[in-house]
Enzyme design. Structure first.
Site, PDB file in Angstrom:
ATOM      1  N   VAL A  15      -0.621  20.655  -3.550  1.00  0.00           N
ATOM      2  CA  VAL A  15       0.206  20.694  -2.583  1.00  0.00           C
ATOM      3  C   VAL A  15       1.310  21.231  -4.058  1.00  0.00           C
ATOM      4  O   VAL A  15       1.785  22.157  -4.100  1.00  0.00           O
ATOM      5  CB  VAL A  15       0.585  18.746  -3.059  1.00  0.00           C
ATOM      6  CG1 VAL A  15       2.653  18.999  -2.500  1.00  0.00           C
ATOM      7  CG2 VAL A  15       0.187  18.066  -1.782  1.00  0.00           C
ATOM      8  N   ALA A  34      19.730  25.737  -0.058  1.00  0.00           N
ATOM      9  CA  ALA A  34      20.307  25.442  -0.783  1.00  0.00           C
ATOM     10  C   ALA A  34      21.270  25.084  -1.461  1.00  0.00           C
ATOM     11  O   ALA A  34      21.962  24.680  -2.610  1.00  0.00           O
ATOM     12  CB  ALA A  34      19.084  25.025  -1.811  1.00  0.00           C
ATOM     13  N   VAL A 133       4.070  10.917   3.176  1.00  0.00           N
ATOM     14  CA  VAL A 133       3.760   9.836   4.552  1.00  0.00           C
ATOM     15  C   VAL A 133       3.660  10.686   6.581  1.00  0.00           C
ATOM     16  O   VAL A 133       4.846  11.761   6.000  1.00  0.00           O
ATOM     17  CB  VAL A 133       5.220   8.846   5.617  1.00  0.00           C
ATOM     18  CG1 VAL A 133       4.187   8.410   6.999  1.00  0.00           C
ATOM     19  CG2 VAL A 133       5.794   8.293   4.932  1.00  0.00           C
ATOM     20  N   GLU A 191      -7.963  12.403  -0.467  1.00  0.00           N
ATOM     21  CA  GLU A 191      -7.171  12.334  -2.105  1.00  0.00           C
ATOM     22  C   GLU A 191      -9.059  12.282  -3.026  1.00  0.00           C
ATOM     23  O   GLU A 191      -9.258  12.855  -2.799  1.00  0.00           O
ATOM     24  CB  GLU A 191      -6.970  10.191  -2.144  1.00  0.00           C
ATOM     25  CG  GLU A 191      -5.861  10.215  -1.227  1.00  0.00           C
ATOM     26  CD  GLU A 191      -4.568  10.946  -1.488  1.00  0.00           C
ATOM     27  OE1 GLU A 191      -4.424  10.971  -2.394  1.00  0.00           O
ATOM     28  OE2 GLU A 191      -3.733  11.599  -0.672  1.00  0.00           O
ATOM     29  N   ASP A 202      -5.210   4.621   2.828  1.00  0.00           N
ATOM     30  CA  ASP A 202      -4.578   5.417   2.503  1.00  0.00           C
ATOM     31  C   ASP A 202      -3.172   5.290   3.754  1.00  0.00           C
ATOM     32  O   ASP A 202      -1.937   5.676   3.744  1.00  0.00           O
ATOM     33  CB  ASP A 202      -4.491   7.324   2.774  1.00  0.00           C
ATOM     34  CG  ASP A 202      -3.622   8.274   2.620  1.00  0.00           C
ATOM     35  OD1 ASP A 202      -2.892   8.293   1.773  1.00  0.00           O
ATOM     36  OD2 ASP A 202      -3.332   8.719   3.617  1.00  0.00           O
ATOM     37  N   LYS A 206       0.957   3.813   3.965  1.00  0.00           N
ATOM     38  CA  LYS A 206       2.003   5.179   4.685  1.00  0.00           C
ATOM     39  C   LYS A 206       2.458   4.085   5.693  1.00  0.00           C
ATOM     40  O   LYS A 206       3.992   4.148   5.820  1.00  0.00           O
ATOM     41  CB  LYS A 206       0.999   6.244   5.183  1.00  0.00           C
ATOM     42  CG  LYS A 206       0.681   7.011   4.404  1.00  0.00           C
ATOM     43  CD  LYS A 206      -0.067   8.290   4.510  1.00  0.00           C
ATOM     44  CE  LYS A 206      -0.798   9.720   3.925  1.00  0.00           C
ATOM     45  NZ  LYS A 206      -2.155  10.219   4.589  1.00  0.00           N
TER      46      LYS A 206
HETATM   47  P1  NAP Z   1      -4.167  17.206  -6.491  1.00  0.00           P
HETATM   48  O1  NAP Z   1      -4.922  18.969  -5.838  1.00  0.00           O
HETATM   49  O2  NAP Z   1      -5.576  16.654  -7.158  1.00  0.00           O
HETATM   50  O3  NAP Z   1      -3.981  17.511  -7.992  1.00  0.00           O
HETATM   51  C1  NAP Z   1      -3.422  17.190  -8.697  1.00  0.00           C
HETATM   52  C2  NAP Z   1      -2.106  17.425  -9.695  1.00  0.00           C
HETATM   53  O4  NAP Z   1      -2.554  16.553 -10.801  1.00  0.00           O
HETATM   54  C3  NAP Z   1      -3.376  18.518 -10.800  1.00  0.00           C
HETATM   55  O5  NAP Z   1      -2.955  19.693 -10.787  1.00  0.00           O
HETATM   56  C4  NAP Z   1      -3.355  17.841 -11.611  1.00  0.00           C
HETATM   57  O6  NAP Z   1      -3.431  18.635 -12.979  1.00  0.00           O
HETATM   58  C5  NAP Z   1      -2.427  16.952 -12.171  1.00  0.00           C
HETATM   59  N1  NAP Z   1      -2.174  15.708 -12.621  1.00  0.00           N
HETATM   60  C6  NAP Z   1      -3.987  14.230 -12.635  1.00  0.00           C
HETATM   61  N2  NAP Z   1      -3.200  13.770 -13.654  1.00  0.00           N
HETATM   62  C7  NAP Z   1      -2.893  14.639 -14.483  1.00  0.00           C
HETATM   63  C8  NAP Z   1      -2.100  13.565 -15.608  1.00  0.00           C
HETATM   64  N3  NAP Z   1      -2.707  12.697 -16.223  1.00  0.00           N
HETATM   65  N4  NAP Z   1      -0.575  14.278 -16.519  1.00  0.00           N
HETATM   66  C9  NAP Z   1      -0.414  15.623 -15.721  1.00  0.00           C
HETATM   67  N5  NAP Z   1      -1.128  15.981 -14.286  1.00  0.00           N
HETATM   68  C10 NAP Z   1      -1.738  15.948 -13.987  1.00  0.00           C
HETATM   69  O7  NAP Z   1      -3.985  16.571  -5.532  1.00  0.00           O
HETATM   70  P2  NAP Z   1      -2.741  17.260  -4.408  1.00  0.00           P
HETATM   71  O8  NAP Z   1      -3.941  17.027  -3.223  1.00  0.00           O
HETATM   72  O9  NAP Z   1      -2.479  18.294  -4.669  1.00  0.00           O
HETATM   73  O10 NAP Z   1      -2.130  15.700  -4.215  1.00  0.00           O
HETATM   74  C11 NAP Z   1      -1.064  15.206  -4.862  1.00  0.00           C
HETATM   75  C12 NAP Z   1      -0.296  13.891  -4.468  1.00  0.00           C
HETATM   76  O11 NAP Z   1       0.592  13.987  -3.683  1.00  0.00           O
HETATM   77  C13 NAP Z   1      -1.328  12.916  -4.166  1.00  0.00           C
HETATM   78  O12 NAP Z   1      -0.218  11.728  -4.651  1.00  0.00           O
HETATM   79  C14 NAP Z   1      -1.935  13.397  -2.922  1.00  0.00           C
HETATM   80  O13 NAP Z   1      -2.025  11.951  -2.205  1.00  0.00           O
HETATM   81  C15 NAP Z   1       0.061  13.548  -2.231  1.00  0.00           C
HETATM   82  N6  NAP Z   1      -0.514  14.562  -0.576  1.00  0.00           N
HETATM   83  C16 NAP Z   1      -1.635  15.011  -0.907  1.00  0.00           C
HETATM   84  C17 NAP Z   1      -1.788  16.028   0.481  1.00  0.00           C
HETATM   85  C18 NAP Z   1      -2.892  17.175   0.607  1.00  0.00           C
HETATM   86  O14 NAP Z   1      -3.000  17.534   2.095  1.00  0.00           O
HETATM   87  N7  NAP Z   1      -3.575  16.992  -0.154  1.00  0.00           N
HETATM   88  C19 NAP Z   1      -0.982  15.862   1.460  1.00  0.00           C
HETATM   89  C20 NAP Z   1       0.303  14.486   0.872  1.00  0.00           C
HETATM   90  C21 NAP Z   1       0.345  13.827   0.162  1.00  0.00           C
HETATM   91  P3  NAP Z   1      -4.611  19.534 -13.094  1.00  0.00           P
HETATM   92  O15 NAP Z   1      -4.965  20.657 -12.088  1.00  0.00           O
HETATM   93  O16 NAP Z   1      -4.475  20.237 -14.743  1.00  0.00           O
HETATM   94  O17 NAP Z   1      -6.186  19.005 -12.933  1.00  0.00           O
HETATM   95  N1  HSE Z   2      -5.292  12.154   2.040  1.00  0.00           N
HETATM   96  C1  HSE Z   2      -4.626  12.405   2.317  1.00  0.00           C
HETATM   97  C2  HSE Z   2      -4.759  12.397   4.560  1.00  0.00           C
HETATM   98  C3  HSE Z   2      -2.993  13.399   2.017  1.00  0.00           C
HETATM   99  O1  HSE Z   2      -5.631  12.806   4.247  1.00  0.00           O
HETATM  100  O2  HSE Z   2      -3.836  12.390   5.025  1.00  0.00           O
HETATM  101  C4  HSE Z   2      -1.758  13.667   3.154  1.00  0.00           C
HETATM  102  O3  HSE Z   2      -1.120  12.218   2.700  1.00  0.00           O
END
Ligand code: NAP
Ligand code: HSE
Length: 433
Positions: A15, A34, A133, A191, A202, A206
């Site tokens: 993200v 903005a 969400v 996740e 999850d 939501k």
């Molecule tokens: P991700 O790809 O695993 O990325 C997580 C990021 O957080 C990485 O850059 C990681 O750093 C960083 N991080 C982890 N632990 C940390 C710490 N202790 N201190 C500082 N940085 C830290 O996760 P993501 O998919 O982007 O998801 C991020 C959030 O968005 C989650 O809450 C997820 O539920 C939500 N979300 C995700 C999606 C989706 O489609 N992926 C959709 C909606 C919501 P490094 O890169 O250095 O490891």
């Molecule tokens: N892991 C979540 C999903 C990301 O698959 O819907 C979006 O919130």
């Protein structure tokens, strides 16, 4: 020249990288919305040496949240890491240091929302969470603002992109569950701990957030009955299709008098209906409001750019001051909001049953007899001519007419204890409209 707004980002994974990409590639367009340019000033990650798919300004990366929280030039921070800790402590640190926060972390909000929102109010800061969400679908704004004149009657949604992606791959290509999950992870939908996707956690988190927006109550997510897709197999999808249905992980909240009936679980949805046609990482939300009637929202619920779209919209809203107004004037996730106790209402609906029975005379009569004793009327039965044995069993698939789900649960628990059943039976709700 208008001074740019300088923002911080915590997390540069799926993200976070999408957000940086969007802010760079659509800078002019975003700046128009903005009213001023938005630039990424500093980024906090876990590992500063990791190779990144996006470039951030030299020296802007750190592993220390104070790198952002103590920088007075930064006013807005996108918290884009998952999990509860250290995400919770980081959000506290950011709010206490006067930053407005935008987040996609629904687990954090579902678990600690009231305390974090109370802190934000005390600090006269805001928290925006559109991306938490249904990914790119603007459902938080839709329920919280656009449908504010309505008493919401019900919400029914596909809220987990990973589960929906897995089910679609299994039904369309015959992929195995584990291959489909691996592909969802590779595509950045899942996740960090994908069990939260497939066990229904999850989607339940939501649903708790949506229910709060729609009904103004805060239901602890862990109290909502939930089942995931992790117990499903490809044969169940095939039987459902034979009956004219698909299986989807559906989150439901219905208002019943002064209570809410909520649940998350796999359900049969009729082929041709919008929920059944929601495929891959798409999410869908169907809402009934007393003034507007039924509305349907559909869009990508997971993945890099759809989620970044929602995060950047929140950043823009925060920059122009819209978030602060909403935050100040509504009781969003306020601890004063009364909680409600869910009634595990006895839903009346059709049910799909798969019972693995011993292949010997009289078994069908015994099963249908138990169902009949519980007032459950059968609409159809499938038993294919597969070779079974009294020991291994053969699948018996039953579609019921409308009946009380409590009666079905009781009947199944009796059926599963008989000596003609092999293994545990599956019972799924059927959502006909
Ligand atoms: P991700 O790809 O695993 O990325 C997580 C990021 O957080 C990485 O850059 C990681 O750093 C960083 N991080 C982890 N632990 C940390 C710490 N202790 N201190 C500082 N940085 C830290 O996760 P993501 O998919 O982007 O998801 C991020 C959030 O968005 C989650 O809450 C997820 O539920 C939500 N979300 C995700 C999606 C989706 O489609 N992926 C959709 C909606 C919501 P490094 O890169 O250095 O490891
Ligand atoms: N892991 C979540 C999903 C990301 O698959 O819907 C979006 O919130």
């Amino acid at each position: 020249m208008i001074e740019p707004i300088r923002i911080g980002i915590v997390g540069l994974g799926t993200v976070g990288s999408g957000v940086v990409r969007l802010l760079v590639e659509s800078a002019n367009h975003i700046s128009r919305h903005a009213g001023r340019p938005i630039v990424v000033q500093k980024v906090v990650v876990q590992d500063v040496n990791k190779v990144r798919s996006v470039q951030v300004p030299g020296g802007s990366l750190s592993t220390d949240i104070r790198h952002i929280s103590l920088d007075p030039s930064i006013s807005v921070v996108a918290l884009l890491m998952g999990g509860l800790e250290p995400a919770r402590s980081m959000m506290v640190e950011l709010l206490k240091n006067g930053k407005d926060v935008v987040t996609a972390n629904k687990a954090l909000l579902a678990e600690h929302g009231p305390e974090l929102f109370a802190l934000a109010r005390r600090q006269e800061r805001s928290i925006a969470f559109e991306a938490a969400v249904a990914g790119g679908i603007p459902i938080v704004a839709a329920i919280g603002e656009c449908l504010a004149a309505n008493r919401i009657e019900s919400i029914r949604g596909i809220l987990n992109g990973t589960s929906n992606f897995i089910l679609t791959r299994m039904e369309e290509d015959g992929s195995s569950y584990s291959d489909a999950l691996k592909l969802a992870q590779k595509n950045g939908f899942a996740e960090a701990d994908p069990s939260m996707d497939v066990d229904g956690t999850d989607a339940t988190q939501k649903l708790a957030i949506l229910a709060h927006l729609a009904f103004g109550v805060w239901v602890p997510w862990a109290e909502i009955p939930r089942t995931g897709i992790d117990g499903l197999d490809i044969d169940l999808l095939k039987y459902a299709e034979e009956l004219g249905y698909r299986i989807r992980l559906v989150a439901v909240v219905n208002r019943a008098a002064d209570k809410l009936a909520m649940r998350v679980g796999p359900a049969l949805v009729k082929i041709g209906t919008p929920l059944a046609e929601t495929r891959g990482a798409y999410n869908a939300v169907s809402i009934v409001g007393d003034a507007v009637g039924r509305m349907f929202f559909h869009g990508l619920g997971a993945g890099q750019m759809p989620t970044a779209s929602a995060v950047v919209a929140d950043i823009i809203d925060t920059v122009v001051g819209r978030t602060a107004i909403t935050f100040r004037t509504t009781g969003l996730l306020s601890v004063d909001t009364p909680t409600t106790h869910m009634n595990e209402t006895d839903t009346i609906e059709r049910h799909f049953l798969r019972i693995n029975v011993s292949d010997k005379p009289g078994v069908l009569a015994r099963i249908t007899g138990i169902l009949g004793n519980h007032g459950i009327s059968i609409a159809s039965v499938i038993q294919h001519d597969v070779s079974g044995s009294p020991d291994t069993g053969v699948p018996l698939v039953i579609m019921t007419h409308q009946c009380a789900s409590i009666a079905v649960r009781q009947a199944i628990s009796i059926i599963d204890q008989t000596d003609v059943v092999r293994g545990r039976s599956v019972c799924l709700s059927v959502l006909d409209e």
